[in-house]
Design a protein around this motif. Structure first.
Motif, PDB file in Angstrom:
ATOM      1  N   ALA A   1      77.568  49.072  54.296  1.00 40.47           N
ATOM      2  CA  ALA A   1      76.358  49.663  53.295  1.00 40.47           C
ATOM      3  C   ALA A   1      77.336  50.291  52.330  1.00 40.47           C
ATOM      4  N   GLU A   2      76.607  51.915  52.344  1.00 40.00           N
ATOM      5  CA  GLU A   2      77.600  52.315  51.234  1.00 40.00           C
ATOM      6  C   GLU A   2      78.558  53.427  51.516  1.00 40.00           C
ATOM      7  N   ALA A   3      79.703  53.012  50.915  1.00 40.81           N
ATOM      8  CA  ALA A   3      81.039  53.752  50.839  1.00 40.81           C
ATOM      9  C   ALA A   3      81.028  54.838  51.618  1.00 40.81           C
ATOM     10  N   PRO A   4      81.995  55.780  52.734  1.00 37.25           N
ATOM     11  CA  PRO A   4      81.886  56.977  53.627  1.00 37.25           C
ATOM     12  C   PRO A   4      82.674  57.366  52.118  1.00 37.25           C
ATOM     13  N   PRO A   5      82.818  59.342  52.004  1.00 39.34           N
ATOM     14  CA  PRO A   5      83.181  60.132  51.145  1.00 39.34           C
ATOM     15  C   PRO A   5      84.520  59.967  51.912  1.00 39.34           C
ATOM     16  N   MET A   6      85.635  59.910  50.580  1.00 35.38           N
ATOM     17  CA  MET A   6      87.090  60.413  51.005  1.00 35.38           C
ATOM     18  C   MET A   6      87.626  60.910  51.807  1.00 35.38           C
ATOM     19  N   HIS A   7      88.401  60.532  53.164  1.00 34.91           N
ATOM     20  CA  HIS A   7      88.989  61.060  54.374  1.00 34.91           C
ATOM     21  C   HIS A   7      87.413  61.080  55.422  1.00 34.91           C
ATOM     22  N   TRP A   8      86.834  60.154  55.182  1.00 33.52           N
ATOM     23  CA  TRP A   8      85.577  59.572  56.447  1.00 33.52           C
ATOM     24  C   TRP A   8      86.202  58.708  57.324  1.00 33.52           C
ATOM     25  N   GLN A   9      86.598  59.307  58.712  1.00 34.45           N
ATOM     26  CA  GLN A   9      86.545  57.292  58.807  1.00 34.45           C
ATOM     27  C   GLN A   9      85.226  56.796  59.255  1.00 34.45           C
ATOM     28  N   PRO A  10      84.778  55.471  58.349  1.00 37.68           N
ATOM     29  CA  PRO A  10      83.846  54.632  58.602  1.00 37.68           C
ATOM     30  C   PRO A  10      83.487  54.494  60.006  1.00 37.68           C
ATOM     31  N   LEU A  11      82.252  53.945  60.345  1.00 39.81           N
ATOM     32  CA  LEU A  11      82.227  53.655  61.879  1.00 39.81           C
ATOM     33  C   LEU A  11      81.012  52.757  61.550  1.00 39.81           C
ATOM     34  N   HIS A  12      80.722  51.389  62.525  1.00 35.64           N
ATOM     35  CA  HIS A  12      79.734  50.913  61.976  1.00 35.64           C
ATOM     36  C   HIS A  12      79.460  50.182  63.630  1.00 35.64           C
ATOM     37  N   ASP A  13      78.646  49.238  63.462  1.00 33.30           N
ATOM     38  CA  ASP A  13      78.114  48.498  65.106  1.00 33.30           C
ATOM     39  C   ASP A  13      78.983  47.056  65.499  1.00 33.30           C
ATOM     40  N   ALA A  14      80.247  47.125  64.375  1.00 33.39           N
ATOM     41  CA  ALA A  14      81.342  45.636  64.393  1.00 33.39           C
ATOM     42  C   ALA A  14      82.166  46.453  65.196  1.00 33.39           C
ATOM     43  N   MET A  15      82.222  47.579  65.028  1.00 26.52           N
ATOM     44  CA  MET A  15      83.239  47.848  66.060  1.00 26.52           C
ATOM     45  C   MET A  15      82.401  47.857  67.378  1.00 26.52           C
ATOM     46  N   TYR A  16      82.299  47.093  68.274  1.00 29.12           N
ATOM     47  CA  TYR A  16      81.848  46.928  69.366  1.00 29.12           C
ATOM     48  C   TYR A  16      82.226  45.884  69.489  1.00 29.12           C
ATOM     49  N   TRP A  17      82.627  45.398  70.884  1.00 29.50           N
ATOM     50  CA  TRP A  17      82.558  44.298  70.881  1.00 29.50           C
ATOM     51  C   TRP A  17      81.518  43.649  71.557  1.00 29.50           C
ATOM     52  N   GLU A  18      80.809  42.867  71.155  1.00 32.51           N
ATOM     53  CA  GLU A  18      79.075  42.667  71.799  1.00 32.51           C
ATOM     54  C   GLU A  18      78.645  41.561  71.799  1.00 32.51           C
ATOM     55  N   ARG A  19      78.357  40.610  72.057  1.00 39.15           N
ATOM     56  CA  ARG A  19      77.344  39.368  71.443  1.00 39.15           C
ATOM     57  C   ARG A  19      76.500  39.313  70.234  1.00 39.15           C
ATOM     58  N   PRO A  20      76.883  38.563  69.488  1.00 32.59           N
ATOM     59  CA  PRO A  20      75.400  39.135  68.147  1.00 32.59           C
ATOM     60  C   PRO A  20      74.038  39.023  68.920  1.00 32.59           C
ATOM     61  N   SER A  21      73.714  38.252  70.195  1.00 30.40           N
ATOM     62  CA  SER A  21      72.666  37.930  70.380  1.00 30.40           C
ATOM     63  C   SER A  21      72.449  39.394  71.462  1.00 30.40           C
ATOM     64  N   ARG A  22      73.115  40.225  71.790  1.00 24.56           N
ATOM     65  CA  ARG A  22      73.452  41.714  72.176  1.00 24.56           C
ATOM     66  C   ARG A  22      73.155  42.633  71.569  1.00 24.56           C
ATOM     67  N   GLY A  23      73.484  42.220  70.176  1.00 21.33           N
ATOM     68  CA  GLY A  23      72.938  43.979  69.206  1.00 21.33           C
ATOM     69  C   GLY A  23      72.386  44.458  69.777  1.00 21.33           C
ATOM     70  N   PRO A  24      72.633  46.023  68.770  1.00 23.20           N
ATOM     71  CA  PRO A  24      71.671  46.833  69.652  1.00 23.20           C
ATOM     72  C   PRO A  24      70.112  46.922  68.749  1.00 23.20           C
ATOM     73  N   ASP A  25      69.394  45.760  67.803  1.00 18.45           N
ATOM     74  CA  ASP A  25      68.112  45.238  67.535  1.00 18.45           C
ATOM     75  C   ASP A  25      68.289  44.043  67.887  1.00 18.45           C
ATOM     76  N   ARG A  26      69.011  43.416  68.596  1.00 21.20           N
ATOM     77  CA  ARG A  26      68.793  42.268  69.695  1.00 21.20           C
ATOM     78  C   ARG A  26      68.228  41.669  70.949  1.00 21.20           C
ATOM     79  N   ARG A  27      67.309  42.382  71.628  1.00 23.45           N
ATOM     80  CA  ARG A  27      67.471  42.832  73.037  1.00 23.45           C
ATOM     81  C   ARG A  27      65.350  42.312  73.761  1.00 23.45           C
ATOM     82  N   PRO A  28      65.990  41.695  74.578  1.00 21.35           N
ATOM     83  CA  PRO A  28      64.945  41.051  75.661  1.00 21.35           C
ATOM     84  C   PRO A  28      63.810  42.216  76.086  1.00 21.35           C
ATOM     85  N   LEU A  29      63.866  42.907  74.664  1.00 24.99           N
ATOM     86  CA  LEU A  29      62.386  44.009  75.073  1.00 24.99           C
ATOM     87  C   LEU A  29      60.786  43.013  74.278  1.00 24.99           C
ATOM     88  N   PHE A  30      59.472  42.925  75.370  1.00 27.72           N
ATOM     89  CA  PHE A  30      58.282  43.019  74.584  1.00 27.72           C
ATOM     90  C   PHE A  30      58.278  43.364  73.617  1.00 27.72           C
TER      91      PHE A  30
END
Length: 439
Positions: A16-45
Motif C-alpha cells: 500500500a501507500e508508503a508512510p510519510p517521512m519519519h513514520w514506521q511502517p506496520l503491516h500484517d507481514a510483521m506477524y508470525w502467522e501461517r497464511p491460512s490463519r491470516g486476519p482475513d482467512r479464518r474458519p468462520l461461517f
C-alpha cells in the motif's frame, strides 16, 4: 525524533501507500502467522461486518506499535508517546469513538496515544460461505488461553446440552501449544455440545537487519485478544463475548505503589471493558453492537477452580493449565516447565488450587518460600506478604483505576477480600514447609 516520540504508521497491505517521512511502517507481514490463519482467512461461517474488521485492524496495529516502541528509551523508562495512523472503512465513526478508544489504550498500556484514522482503500477477500443458517453459527464465543479461568468458563459452557457450538478463540503461547491443545481436548471431551476453536498467533517479528529490539511488556495484547473474539462473534451473530478472568486478577490491585496503573495488567479491568464496550457501540452498525463481559468478575481463583471441577474437569486437567506470567521456557537458561512459581499469577494460581483441593501438584520451577532462593527472585512473594498485612479499603479499590458508573463496588470489595484470604492460606501452608533457620 526520539524513541519516546515514535510515530507509527500501519498499512493494510505491504504494497500500500508508503508512510510519510519519519513514520514506521506496520503491516500484517510483521506477524508470525501461517497464511491460512491470516486476519482475513479464518474458519468462520460468514464474513464479519466492516466495523468488526476495523476493530481488529486497530487492535493489531496497536499491538504491533506496542512491540516496536521500547519503554527503556522513554524519559521514565515506561511512558511512551505513540502516534498511530490506521485505515478504517468508516473514519467518521472512529473519530466519534476516539475518546473511548484512547481511554482503553491509556488504561491498559499507561502510555500517551494519538490515533488518526484515514479511509480504507480497497478490501481484502474474506472467506465465509453464505449458505449456512443461524443454527450453524456459534451460540457462544469466549477467549480460551489454556489457563485456569478460560478452562473454567469453557467447561461450564461445554457441559450445557446445546445444539449450537461453543466457539473458543485462542492465541498460541509459543512453546506451549501442546499444553493448550491438551486443555482444549479436555473441554471437547465433555461431549455435551459442539466445540470449535479459532487459533491465532500473537508473535510480532523484527524486520530483518533492522536492529530493532522488541518491547517485552506487551500490555496491549488483551485488547488484541478481545478484538479478535469480537470479530468472530460479529461474523457468527453472537451478541456477547466472554473474557473469563477471576475477580482478583481482573482488578489486579497493585501489591505496592511501584506497581500502580499499567505496571499491573489491566486488560480485563471493569474500566477497560466499560470503554471497550463504548468503542464498539460507537462504531458498530445500529443493532449490531456486541457486548464484552467478564463472567468471573465476582469469583476468586479458588471459586473458579471449584466451578471447573463441578463442570467435569479433573484436578489433573486443572493442574495442566497455563497461568504463568513468565513461563520458564521463555528464559534462556530456564527449565522446561510451564510455571515459574514466583510471579503473581503463579501465586494466585497456587492459592486457588490449594483452596479447591487442599493441594497443588503443578510442577513449578521454584518455590518463593525456599530459603535457598536469592532475595532478587522473591520480590513478588515479599510484596504479597506486605500487601496482605495492610488493611484494604474502598479507597484502595478506586485509587488505582476508576470504576464504571454502573459498578457495584461492594461485590468487588468482597471478591478481593476473599481472594486475600486464599492468599493468606497459601502463606500459612507454605510456612509449614519452610525450614526454620537456626538461631
Amino acid at each position: 525524533m526520539t524513541e519516546a516520540h515514535t510515530r507509527l504508521f500501519w498499512l493494510s497491505r505491504p504494497d500500500a501507500e508508503a508512510p510519510p517521512m519519519h513514520w514506521q511502517p506496520l503491516h500484517d507481514a510483521m506477524y508470525w502467522e501461517r497464511p491460512s490463519r491470516g486476519p482475513d482467512r479464518r474458519p468462520l461461517f460468514a464474513p464479519a461486518p466492516d466495523w468488526a474488521d476495523d476493530l481488529q485492524r486497530v487492535a493489531r496495529a496497536v499491538f504491533a506499535a506496542d512491540r516496536y516502541a521500547r519503554r527503556a528509551k522513554s524519559f521514565d523508562h515506561w511512558t511512551r508517546r505513540i502516534t498511530l495512523s490506521v485505515p478504517v472503512a468508516r473514519p467518521e465513526r472512529w473519530d466519534r469513538a476516539l475518546a473511548s478508544l484512547t481511554a482503553v489504550l491509556e488504561t491498559v498500556t499507561g502510555d500517551l496515544w494519538e490515533v488518526v484514522f484515514r479511509p480504507l482503500h480497497g478490501k481484502s477477500v474474506r472467506e465465509g460461505p453464505l449458505t449456512f443458517t443461524d443454527e450453524d453459527y456459534a451460540h457462544d464465543v469466549a477467549l480460551f488461553s489454556g489457563g485456569l479461568d478460560s478452562l473454567g468458563w469453557a467447561a461450564q459452557q461445554a457441559a450445557l446440552p446445546f445444539a449450537r457450538a461453543l466457539l473458543l478463540v485462542t492465541f498460541e503461547e509459543r512453546n506451549f501449544e501442546a499444553l493448550q491443545d491438551q486443555v482444549y481436548e479436555a473441554v471437547r471431551g465433555l461431549r455435551r455440545r459442539p466445540v470449535r476453536r479459532l487459533t491465532q498467533s500473537q508473535t510480532v517479528r523484527k524486520p530483518r537487519g533492522s536492529g530493532i529490539e522488541l518491547e517485552l511488556t506487551t500490555r496491549s495484547r488483551g485488547l488484541l485478544y478481545a478484538a479478535t473474539a469480537v470479530h468472530a462473534a460479529a461474523a457468527e451473530h453472537v451478541p456477547v463475548v466472554h473474557l473469563p478472568e477471576n475477580g482478583q486478577l481482573a482488578l489486579n490491585p497493585p501489591l505496592s505503589a511501584a506497581r500502580a496503573g499499567a505496571c499491573s495488567t489491566r486488560s480485563v479491568h471493569p474500566w477497560t471493558l466499560h470503554h471497550l464496550n463504548r468503542v464498539i457501540s460507537e462504531v458498530a452498525e445500529p443493532g449490531s453492537a456486541i457486548r464484552v463481559e467478564n463472567p468471573f468478575a465476582t469469583l476468586t481463583k479458588g471459586d473458579v477452580c471449584a466451578a471447573a471441577h463441578d463442570a467435569g474437569m479433573s484436578q489433573r486437567v486443572l493442574e495442566a493449565t497455563l497461568s504463568c506470567g513468565a513461563p520458564p521456557d521463555r528464559r534462556p537458561a530456564g527449565p522446561a516447565l510451564a510455571h515459574c512459581g514466583l510471579c503473581y499469577p503463579c501465586l494466585v494460581r497456587r492459592s486457588g488450587l490449594l483452596h479447591a483441593f487442599g493441594e497443588d501438584r503443578t510442577p513449578y520451577a521454584a518455590d518463593p518460600w525456599d530459603p535457598a532462593l536469592p532475595a532478587s527472585r522473591t520480590g513478588n512473594w515479599q510484596a504479597l506478604r506486605r500487601w496482605l498485612d495492610t488493611e484494604w479499603s474502598m479507597l484502595d479499590l478506586v485509587a488505582d483505576a476508576p470504576l464504571p458508573p454502573d459498578t457495584q463496588p461492594a461485590s468487588l470489595m468482597e471478591v478481593v477480600e476473599r481472594g486475600r484470604e486464599e492468599l493468606r492460606a497459601l502463606i500459612a501452608w507454605a510456612g509449614k514447609r519452610t525450614p526454620r533457620k537456626a538461631s
